[in-house]
Motif scaffolding. Structure first.
Motif, PDB file in Angstrom:
ATOM      1  N   SER A 111       0.825  -1.194   0.000  1.00 46.53           N
ATOM      2  CA  SER A 111       0.000   0.000   0.000  1.00 46.53           C
ATOM      3  C   SER A 111       0.866   1.252   0.000  1.00 46.53           C
ATOM      4  O   SER A 111       2.086   1.191   0.099  1.00 46.53           O
ATOM      5  CB  SER A 111      -0.920  -0.003   1.235  1.00 46.53           C
ATOM      6  OG  SER A 111      -1.637  -1.208   1.331  1.00 46.53           O
ATOM      7  N   PHE A 113       0.630   5.235   1.826  1.00 43.08           N
ATOM      8  CA  PHE A 113      -0.065   6.225   2.630  1.00 43.08           C
ATOM      9  C   PHE A 113       0.393   7.626   2.237  1.00 43.08           C
ATOM     10  O   PHE A 113       1.501   7.827   1.727  1.00 43.08           O
ATOM     11  CB  PHE A 113       0.211   6.000   4.116  1.00 43.08           C
ATOM     12  CG  PHE A 113      -0.427   4.759   4.678  1.00 43.08           C
ATOM     13  CD1 PHE A 113      -1.784   4.535   4.554  1.00 43.08           C
ATOM     14  CD2 PHE A 113       0.338   3.803   5.336  1.00 43.08           C
ATOM     15  CE1 PHE A 113      -2.379   3.395   5.067  1.00 43.08           C
ATOM     16  CE2 PHE A 113      -0.246   2.667   5.862  1.00 43.08           C
ATOM     17  CZ  PHE A 113      -1.605   2.461   5.722  1.00 43.08           C
ATOM     18  N   ASP A 114      -0.475   8.625   2.504  1.00 45.84           N
ATOM     19  CA  ASP A 114      -0.151  10.000   2.124  1.00 45.84           C
ATOM     20  C   ASP A 114       1.097  10.512   2.840  1.00 45.84           C
ATOM     21  O   ASP A 114       1.936  11.193   2.240  1.00 45.84           O
ATOM     22  CB  ASP A 114      -1.335  10.923   2.426  1.00 45.84           C
ATOM     23  CG  ASP A 114      -2.481  10.722   1.464  1.00 45.84           C
ATOM     24  OD1 ASP A 114      -2.231  10.348   0.306  1.00 45.84           O
ATOM     25  OD2 ASP A 114      -3.640  10.937   1.876  1.00 45.84           O
ATOM     26  N   GLU A 127      -3.431   9.251   6.489  1.00 42.21           N
ATOM     27  CA  GLU A 127      -4.160   9.455   5.245  1.00 42.21           C
ATOM     28  C   GLU A 127      -4.933  10.759   5.356  1.00 42.21           C
ATOM     29  O   GLU A 127      -5.602  11.014   6.371  1.00 42.21           O
ATOM     30  CB  GLU A 127      -5.132   8.299   4.975  1.00 42.21           C
ATOM     31  CG  GLU A 127      -4.539   7.159   4.189  1.00 42.21           C
ATOM     32  CD  GLU A 127      -4.158   7.561   2.772  1.00 42.21           C
ATOM     33  OE1 GLU A 127      -4.987   8.181   2.082  1.00 42.21           O
ATOM     34  OE2 GLU A 127      -3.027   7.262   2.360  1.00 42.21           O
ATOM     35  N   LYS A 129      -7.830  13.344   3.772  1.00 39.36           N
ATOM     36  CA  LYS A 129      -9.021  13.392   2.919  1.00 39.36           C
ATOM     37  C   LYS A 129      -9.572  14.817   2.894  1.00 39.36           C
ATOM     38  O   LYS A 129      -9.775  15.431   3.939  1.00 39.36           O
ATOM     39  CB  LYS A 129     -10.109  12.442   3.432  1.00 39.36           C
ATOM     40  CG  LYS A 129      -9.661  10.986   3.629  1.00 39.36           C
ATOM     41  CD  LYS A 129      -9.331  10.331   2.311  1.00 39.36           C
ATOM     42  CE  LYS A 129      -8.967   8.860   2.512  1.00 39.36           C
ATOM     43  NZ  LYS A 129      -8.492   8.234   1.243  1.00 39.36           N
ATOM     44  N   ARG A 148     -11.640   3.123  -2.761  1.00 36.79           N
ATOM     45  CA  ARG A 148     -10.250   3.431  -2.423  1.00 36.79           C
ATOM     46  C   ARG A 148     -10.162   3.970  -0.997  1.00 36.79           C
ATOM     47  O   ARG A 148      -9.241   3.626  -0.242  1.00 36.79           O
ATOM     48  CB  ARG A 148      -9.695   4.443  -3.423  1.00 36.79           C
ATOM     49  CG  ARG A 148      -8.221   4.786  -3.240  1.00 36.79           C
ATOM     50  CD  ARG A 148      -7.725   5.580  -4.429  1.00 36.79           C
ATOM     51  NE  ARG A 148      -6.333   5.969  -4.293  1.00 36.79           N
ATOM     52  CZ  ARG A 148      -5.927   7.130  -3.800  1.00 36.79           C
ATOM     53  NH1 ARG A 148      -6.823   8.034  -3.413  1.00 36.79           N
ATOM     54  NH2 ARG A 148      -4.641   7.418  -3.699  1.00 36.79           N
ATOM     55  N   LYS A 151     -10.484   1.133   1.426  1.00 38.42           N
ATOM     56  CA  LYS A 151      -9.236   0.381   1.453  1.00 38.42           C
ATOM     57  C   LYS A 151      -8.202   1.070   2.337  1.00 38.42           C
ATOM     58  O   LYS A 151      -7.501   0.423   3.127  1.00 38.42           O
ATOM     59  CB  LYS A 151      -8.706   0.223   0.033  1.00 38.42           C
ATOM     60  CG  LYS A 151      -7.370  -0.514  -0.100  1.00 38.42           C
ATOM     61  CD  LYS A 151      -7.034  -0.712  -1.569  1.00 38.42           C
ATOM     62  CE  LYS A 151      -5.690  -1.413  -1.756  1.00 38.42           C
ATOM     63  NZ  LYS A 151      -4.559  -0.501  -1.462  1.00 38.42           N
ATOM     64  N   HIS A 152      -8.107   2.382   2.233  1.00 34.52           N
ATOM     65  CA  HIS A 152      -7.161   3.124   3.059  1.00 34.52           C
ATOM     66  C   HIS A 152      -7.459   2.933   4.544  1.00 34.52           C
ATOM     67  O   HIS A 152      -6.542   2.771   5.365  1.00 34.52           O
ATOM     68  CB  HIS A 152      -7.223   4.613   2.722  1.00 34.52           C
ATOM     69  CG  HIS A 152      -6.594   4.958   1.413  1.00 34.52           C
ATOM     70  ND1 HIS A 152      -6.929   6.089   0.706  1.00 34.52           N
ATOM     71  CD2 HIS A 152      -5.655   4.318   0.675  1.00 34.52           C
ATOM     72  CE1 HIS A 152      -6.212   6.134  -0.405  1.00 34.52           C
ATOM     73  NE2 HIS A 152      -5.441   5.075  -0.445  1.00 34.52           N
ATOM     74  N   GLU A 155      -6.393  -0.472   5.725  1.00 37.41           N
ATOM     75  CA  GLU A 155      -4.934  -0.549   5.814  1.00 37.41           C
ATOM     76  C   GLU A 155      -4.416   0.190   7.047  1.00 37.41           C
ATOM     77  O   GLU A 155      -3.475  -0.262   7.711  1.00 37.41           O
ATOM     78  CB  GLU A 155      -4.315   0.020   4.543  1.00 37.41           C
ATOM     79  CG  GLU A 155      -4.573  -0.852   3.318  1.00 37.41           C
ATOM     80  CD  GLU A 155      -4.281  -0.137   2.027  1.00 37.41           C
ATOM     81  OE1 GLU A 155      -4.164   1.110   2.044  1.00 37.41           O
ATOM     82  OE2 GLU A 155      -4.163  -0.803   0.992  1.00 37.41           O
ATOM     83  N   LEU A 156      -5.029   1.336   7.363  1.00 36.57           N
ATOM     84  CA  LEU A 156      -4.630   2.058   8.568  1.00 36.57           C
ATOM     85  C   LEU A 156      -4.909   1.230   9.812  1.00 36.57           C
ATOM     86  O   LEU A 156      -4.099   1.191  10.745  1.00 36.57           O
ATOM     87  CB  LEU A 156      -5.373   3.395   8.654  1.00 36.57           C
ATOM     88  CG  LEU A 156      -4.878   4.524   7.759  1.00 36.57           C
ATOM     89  CD1 LEU A 156      -5.837   5.703   7.818  1.00 36.57           C
ATOM     90  CD2 LEU A 156      -3.478   4.975   8.145  1.00 36.57           C
ATOM     91  N   VAL A 168      -6.371   9.188  10.304  1.00 33.11           N
ATOM     92  CA  VAL A 168      -6.993   9.743   9.108  1.00 33.11           C
ATOM     93  C   VAL A 168      -7.341  11.191   9.440  1.00 33.11           C
ATOM     94  O   VAL A 168      -7.882  11.483  10.515  1.00 33.11           O
ATOM     95  CB  VAL A 168      -8.233   8.936   8.665  1.00 33.11           C
ATOM     96  CG1 VAL A 168      -9.278   8.834   9.766  1.00 33.11           C
ATOM     97  CG2 VAL A 168      -8.845   9.531   7.408  1.00 33.11           C
TER      98      VAL A 168
END
Length: 226
Positions: A111, A113-114, A127, A129, A148, A151-152, A155-156, A168
């Protein structure tokens, strides 16, 4: 963050999710919409919009649509802006007081991440948003189904279960909302995933922004209602 060469226009139509027709200085200009979301409550005929003169002679459109007036609200709708303003804000925000490094676009297993933050407590994945949907003072995400995004969140949660910090961060691209909540009506799976992530140790933050036609700055936290 700041924009350059901003002009005010009037929204006319959005033939597809990438472009809009805007009246600017008595002419109809085709501009790039920097947000592929639905934005139906924002881009309505007659709405005042703000355009940035695009850089680069190879561009097919001369302008980017970056902000819109919705009643008394000025909403930044540039989908690229949340990550930029978070990167500018995070270091001096105090939210992570022992922050040492901030790295964008970091891989985690299969994955990405941001951001990855390194603090005295260890590594935290974040992440980001952007939120442009508002109704009666309530900010909501998403404005369209986002697998998506789900999914993030999963994963977090997995990262948190493995001992990493995980968060997030919802950047509300306006000022004047009372609280933030997931948009269960549009995408119930996202709301469920957000609640599960929070229960699994993922921190959920929502901050509003100071918005002008040519700037966006993260300002203050708003209550998160899950």
């Amino acid at each position: 963050m700041r924009y350059q060469n901003i002009q005010r226009g009037t929204f006319l139509a959005r033939p597809n999710r990438f472009i809009a027709q805007v009246e600017l200085g008595g002419r109809v200009e085709v501009c790039h919409v920097k947000n592929t979301g639905r934005c139906r409550e924002l881009l309505v005929p007659g709405a005042a919009v703000y355009l940035e003169r695009a850089a680069g002679p190879a561009r097919k459109t001369a302008w980017d649509l970056v902000a819109v007036e919705k009643g008394s609200l000025l909403i930044n709708m540039d989908a690229q802006a949340p990550n930029r303003v978070f990167g500018e804000w995070a270091t001096g925000s105090g939210l992570w007081p022992t922050l040492r490094t901030l790295r964008p676009e970091v891989r985690y297993d299969a994955s990405r991440f941001d951001f990855q933050l390194e603090t005295d407590e260890g590594i935290t994945f974040v992440e980001v948003k952007g939120v442009t949907l508002e109704e009666n003072g309530e900010a909501r995400f998403p404005d369209a189904p986002t697998e998506r995004g789900v999914k993030h969140l999963l994963e977090l949660r997995r990262a948190a279960e493995e001992g990493y910090g995980a968060a997030v961060f919802f950047v509300i691209q306006m000022k004047g909302v009372t609280h933030f909540c997931p948009n269960d009506a549009t995408h119930p799976a996202f709301g469920a995933a957000l609640r599960q992530a929070a229960e699994g140790g993922v921190r959920v933050y929502a901050y509003d922004c100071l918005v002008t036609p040519d700037s966006l700055t993260i300002d203050a936290p708003v209550p998160v209602v899950l």
